[in-house]
Motif scaffolding. Structure first.
Motif, PDB file in Angstrom:
ATOM      1  N   SER A  66      -3.032  -1.112  -4.177  1.00 14.45           N
ATOM      2  CA  SER A  66      -3.592  -1.487  -2.878  1.00 14.45           C
ATOM      3  C   SER A  66      -3.359  -0.418  -1.823  1.00 14.45           C
ATOM      4  O   SER A  66      -4.023  -0.401  -0.796  1.00 14.45           O
ATOM      5  CB  SER A  66      -2.980  -2.810  -2.400  1.00 14.45           C
ATOM      6  N   ASP A  67      -2.432   0.488  -2.085  1.00 12.70           N
ATOM      7  CA  ASP A  67      -2.054   1.524  -1.136  1.00 12.70           C
ATOM      8  C   ASP A  67      -2.480   2.877  -1.710  1.00 12.70           C
ATOM      9  O   ASP A  67      -3.255   2.968  -2.657  1.00 12.70           O
ATOM     10  CB  ASP A  67      -0.528   1.452  -0.921  1.00 12.70           C
ATOM     11  N   GLN A 285      -5.410  -5.954  -2.304  1.00 14.55           N
ATOM     12  CA  GLN A 285      -4.478  -6.606  -3.218  1.00 14.55           C
ATOM     13  C   GLN A 285      -5.097  -7.845  -3.866  1.00 14.55           C
ATOM     14  O   GLN A 285      -4.875  -8.099  -5.057  1.00 14.55           O
ATOM     15  CB  GLN A 285      -3.184  -6.983  -2.495  1.00 14.55           C
ATOM     16  N   ARG A 286      -5.884  -8.587  -3.136  1.00 13.57           N
ATOM     17  CA  ARG A 286      -6.497  -9.768  -3.743  1.00 13.57           C
ATOM     18  C   ARG A 286      -7.486  -9.366  -4.837  1.00 13.57           C
ATOM     19  O   ARG A 286      -7.657 -10.089  -5.825  1.00 13.57           O
ATOM     20  CB  ARG A 286      -7.186 -10.638  -2.690  1.00 13.57           C
ATOM     21  N   ASP A 289      -5.352  -8.448  -7.873  1.00 11.87           N
ATOM     22  CA  ASP A 289      -4.905  -9.685  -8.521  1.00 11.87           C
ATOM     23  C   ASP A 289      -6.034 -10.331  -9.320  1.00 11.87           C
ATOM     24  O   ASP A 289      -5.843 -10.769 -10.464  1.00 11.87           O
ATOM     25  CB  ASP A 289      -4.376 -10.668  -7.471  1.00 11.87           C
ATOM     26  N   ASP A 300      -1.115  -3.689 -12.261  1.00 12.65           N
ATOM     27  CA  ASP A 300      -1.029  -3.347 -10.848  1.00 12.65           C
ATOM     28  C   ASP A 300       0.024  -2.253 -10.729  1.00 12.65           C
ATOM     29  O   ASP A 300       1.207  -2.487 -10.974  1.00 12.65           O
ATOM     30  CB  ASP A 300      -0.621  -4.581 -10.049  1.00 12.65           C
ATOM     31  N   ALA A 307       0.078 -10.926  -4.724  1.00 11.77           N
ATOM     32  CA  ALA A 307       0.111 -11.258  -3.303  1.00 11.77           C
ATOM     33  C   ALA A 307       0.507 -12.723  -3.104  1.00 11.77           C
ATOM     34  O   ALA A 307       0.326 -13.555  -4.005  1.00 11.77           O
ATOM     35  CB  ALA A 307      -1.256 -11.001  -2.678  1.00 11.77           C
ATOM     36  N   ARG A 426       1.072  -4.684   3.915  1.00 14.71           N
ATOM     37  CA  ARG A 426       1.947  -5.455   3.030  1.00 14.71           C
ATOM     38  C   ARG A 426       2.043  -6.883   3.572  1.00 14.71           C
ATOM     39  O   ARG A 426       2.851  -7.163   4.458  1.00 14.71           O
ATOM     40  CB  ARG A 426       3.325  -4.818   2.931  1.00 14.71           C
TER      41      ARG A 426
END
Length: 587
Positions: A66-67, A285-286, A289, A300, A307, A426
Motif C-alpha cells: 500500500s506504500d 490496502q483494501r 486485502d 502483502d 486492514a 496507515r
C-alpha cells in the motif's frame, strides 16, 4: 527495524546454527497443510510449520504494497519487509535460516563459508567467502565488494540516509571516515581489511558480541563500485541472489527474473522456486486485502496484516483457517521529544505515561488479534524481555488523578497544547492516534494530530530534529521491530544517543541519556550471554524511568495466506511476517 520493516526488525539465548547448510526445513514441518482455502487448512499453522509445502518450480509470486519502500537498494533501506524481500536478489555475509518456528531465528552463513570467527574479546571478526559466487554479469564477488557496500551504506548520508548506522558506530575510525563519495583513497576505511578476495576482517573499537546478527543486514550485500550511482543505484541494482531486476519503476513497482549467474551449489539456503517475482507499490490496502481473498495475489509485502476493516471478514467463517496471528517482535509507542517543550520536563512526560488509556488504543488498532497492551519497550519475543510496569493503572485504562498530579509538578496544572504526529496512509495508526488524543483531552492536554505519508515520515519529518523542533512535534506515533531478536537489536537505534541523525533517525525522542548509552555499550561488549540478557531488561527499565517513550501495544500481525501461496511460514527474524525467501506460488 522500521515497521513502516522496519523494519523491522531483529546473540544470546537464540541458538546459532554452526553448520554451513540450512536447506532443510523445520523439524516441525510435517509437509502437510495446504495454502489458504483447502479443506485441511488450519489457522495459525504457519507459526510453527511450513504450510502448503512444495518443491514445484515455476510460476510468478506476486507482491503488493500500500506504500512505497524507502528504497529497494540493500544499502539504503531500513524497512523490515525490504530486508526480508531483498534476500531474493541480494546475498549477505550471514542470514537467518529459512525455516519454521524457532529454527527461523538461527543465524547461518550465506556468502560466508561459516559464521564469523571472533577474537577472544569480540573486537575482531573474520569471515571467509564461499568460492564461486558471482554478480549477475558474471564478475566474481570479492571481499572488497562487501567492504565497499558497507562504506557506502553507513558513511554517505548525503546520498544514502535510510539505513542503520551500526557499522559506523562500532568500527574503529567510524566517526572520522567520510565515506567513498568524499574519501577517494583506494584503501577506504582502514578498520575493514580485505587481505585477499575471499577474506574480510572487521576491527571494532569496542567488543560486539552480536556481530553475526549485524552481518545479516542487507548492508553487507556486495556492490560493485563501478556500478554505484549513489541514491540512483536503486534503478540498476546488480544482483547477487537467484533473481535480478527485469524492470524497475520508481514509486510503481518492479519485476524480478531468474539470475543465470546464480549457482545453487554456492547457496544452501535458497531454493528459488518461482520463475518471476512481481511487486507493485501504492495499491490501496483494501485492494491488497481483496486480492488476497480472491486469490489473485501471493502476499502483502508489508507483512503487517490486513486492514482493520478487513479483519472481521477474515476472522469469521471460511477465511479464518487461512489466517496467522503471530507476535511481530515489534512495539507501537509514542515518542515524547525531550527538546520540544514542555516535554523537556520529565513530569510532563510522566503525565502522558499515566494518562493514556491503552485499552482504547488497543481497540482502535484492531483489538487483541492485532496486539496486547504493552508496559515495556522490549516485546515478549525478544531475548532480554523482563516483565514490569512502572505506570500501572486500573485495567490499563489510565489514571487521570496521577496524570494531573504530574501536570502540577511540571508547572502545567491546566494542561497544555502539543502536536501528535501519525502516518496518514496507515489506518490503524491513525485510529490509535485518535484514541491517544482522546486520552490526553481527559487530562487537559490538547494534542493536535498532524499527519505525514509513511514514505517520508522519518526521512523528512519526525526523524529530522530541525523539523521536529521548529514545528513543535511533541508526541510522535511510531513503531519499531527488533533489528535482530536481542535486546540490543531492539533498543540501540531507538534509545541510544548515537543513533540521533540529521534525517532518517528512529530515536524520535532524541533520547541521549549518558547512563542509558553507557549501559547499552557495556552490555553489548559483555561476552557472557546470560549477563547480556539480564542487562537488556535493566536498560528497558531505565528508558521507562526516563518516561520519554510510552509503550502502547506489543504488535501482532493478522496475516492472510491465499490458496495459491506455497511454502508459507512466519519468521520472527523479520517481525512476524512470512518468510519471503521460501514463498512460491501455484499460479
Amino acid at each position: 527495524m522500521k515497521t513502516r520493516k522496519a523494519t523491522a526488525v531483529l546473540a544470546t539465548a537464540v541458538v546459532l546454527a554452526l553448520g554451513a547448510s540450512a536447506c532443510s526445513g523445520s523439524k516441525s514441518d510435517s509437509g502437510k497443510g495446504s495454502g489458504g482455502g483447502a479443506k485441511d487448512a488450519v489457522a495459525d499453522a504457519a507459526l510453527t510449520s511450513i504450510v502448503n509445502k512444495s518443491d514445484k518450480k515455476g510460476g510468478t509470486a506476486s507482491y503488493e504494497l500500500s506504500d512505497v519502500p524507502d528504497s529497494l537498494d540493500p544499502g539504503n533501506t531500513y524497512y523490515g519487509w525490504v530486508q526480508n524481500f531483498s534476500r531474493l536478489y541480494g546475498r549477505t555475509l550471514t542470514s537467518f535460516k529459512p525455516a519454521a518456528g524457532k529454527e527461523g531465528l538461527e543465524v547461518v552463513p550465506d556468502l560466508a563459508e561459516s559464521l564469523g570467527k571472533p577474537s577472544p574479546d569480540a573486537k575482531t571478526w573474520t569471515y571467509k567467502l564461499r568460492p564461486g559466487v558471482k554478480f549477475e554479469d558474471g564478475t566474481p564477488i570479492s571481499s572488497k565488494d562487501i567492504k565497499y557496500a558497507i562504506e557506502r551504506s553507513n558513511f554517505a548520508p548525503e546520498a544514502l540516509s535510510n539505513g542503520p548506522t551500526y557499522f559506523k558506530a562500532h568500527l574503529e575510525g567510524g566517526d572520522k571516515y567520510q565515506g567513498p563519495y568524499k574519501d577517494k583513497s583506494p584503501e577506504g576505511i582502514k578498520s575493514i581489511e580485505t587481505p585477499d578476495d575471499q577474506t574480510i576482517v572487521f576491527h571494532l573499537k569496542d567488543p560486539f558480541a552480536d556481530f553475526d546478527y549485524l552481518a545479516t543486514f542487507s548492508q553487507t550485500s556486495p556492490v560493485p563500485q563501478k556500478a554505484d550511482k549513489g541514491a540512483d543505484y536503486v534503478k540498476h541494482i546488480v544482483a547477487t541472489g537467484p533473481y535480478k531486476f527485469a524492470s524497475y519503476e520508481d514509486g510503481k513497482g518492479a519485476t524480478l527474473e531468474r539470475n543465470p549467474q546464480w549457482d545453487p551449489k554456492t547457496d544452501p539456503i535458497r531454493k528459488a522456486l518461482p520463475d518471476k517475482i512481481s511487486i507493485k507499490f501504492k495499491i490501496l490496502q483494501r485492494t491488497v486485502d481483496n486480492n488476497l481473498l480472491n486469490d489473485s495475489l501471493t502476499v502483502d509485502a508489508a507483512g503487517t496484516g490486513v486492514a482493520p476493516e478487513t479483519q472481521p471478514k477474515v476472522l469469521d467463517g471460511k477465511y479464518k483457517k487461512q489466517t496467522d496471528s503471530p507476535y511481530a517482535g515489534a512495539l507501537s509507542y509514542v515518542g515524547l521529544n525531550v527538546h520540544v517543550k514542555p516535554f523537556d520536563n520529565i513530569h510532563c512526560r510522566k503525565a502522558v505515561q499515566w494518562g493514556i488509556d491503552k485499552v482504547s488504543v488497543q481497540q482502535a488498532q484492531g483489538g487483541s488479534p492485532k496486539g496486547d497492551v504493552a508496559s515495556t519497550m522490549l516485546p515478549p519475543t525478544v531475548n532480554g524481555y523482563a516483565k514490569f510496569d512502572l505506570y500501572p493503572t486500573q485495567n490499563s485504562a489510565g489514571d487521570i488523578d496521577k496524570a494531573k498530579d504530574e501536570l502540577k509538578q511540571c508547572g502545567q496544572p491546566n494542561g497544555f497544547e502539543t502536536t501528535l504526529t501519525a502516518r496518514s496512509d496507515r489506518p490503524a495508526e491513525m485510529a490509535m492516534a485518535t484514541a491517544v488524543q482522546a486520552s490526553m483531552k481527559k487530562i487537559g492536554i490538547n494534542a493536535n494530530i498532524k499527519t505525514f505519508p509513511t514514505g517520508k515520515y522519518f526521512t523528512n519529518f519526525v526523524g529530522v530534529p530541525d523539523y521536529v523542533h521548529s514545528h513543535n512535534l511533541g508526541m510522535i506515533m511510531t513503531a519499531w521491530g527488533a533489528d535482530w531478536p536481542t535486546g540490543f537489536g531492539f533498543l540501540d537505534q531507538i534509545v541510544n544517543g548515537s543513533a540521533i541523525k540529521p534525517s532518517g533517525g528512529n530515536n524520535v525522542q532524541e533520547l541521549d541519556d549518558p547512563q542509558i548509552n553507557k549501559a547499552l555499550n557495556d552490555a553489548i561488549a559483555n561476552t557472557d550471554a546470560t549477563a547480556r540478557a539480564k542487562a537488556w531488561g535493566d536498560i528497558d527499565k531505565l528508558v521507562l524511568e526516563n518516561a520519554s517513550a510510552v509503550p502502547l501495544i506489543y504488535r501482532k500481525n493478522l496475516l492472510f495466506r491465499p490458496e495459491n501461496a506455497a511454502n508459507v511460514t512466519v519468521t520472527q527474524a523479520y517481525l512476524g511476517m512470512y518468510d519471503y525467501l521460501l514463498m512460491s506460488s501455484s499460479k
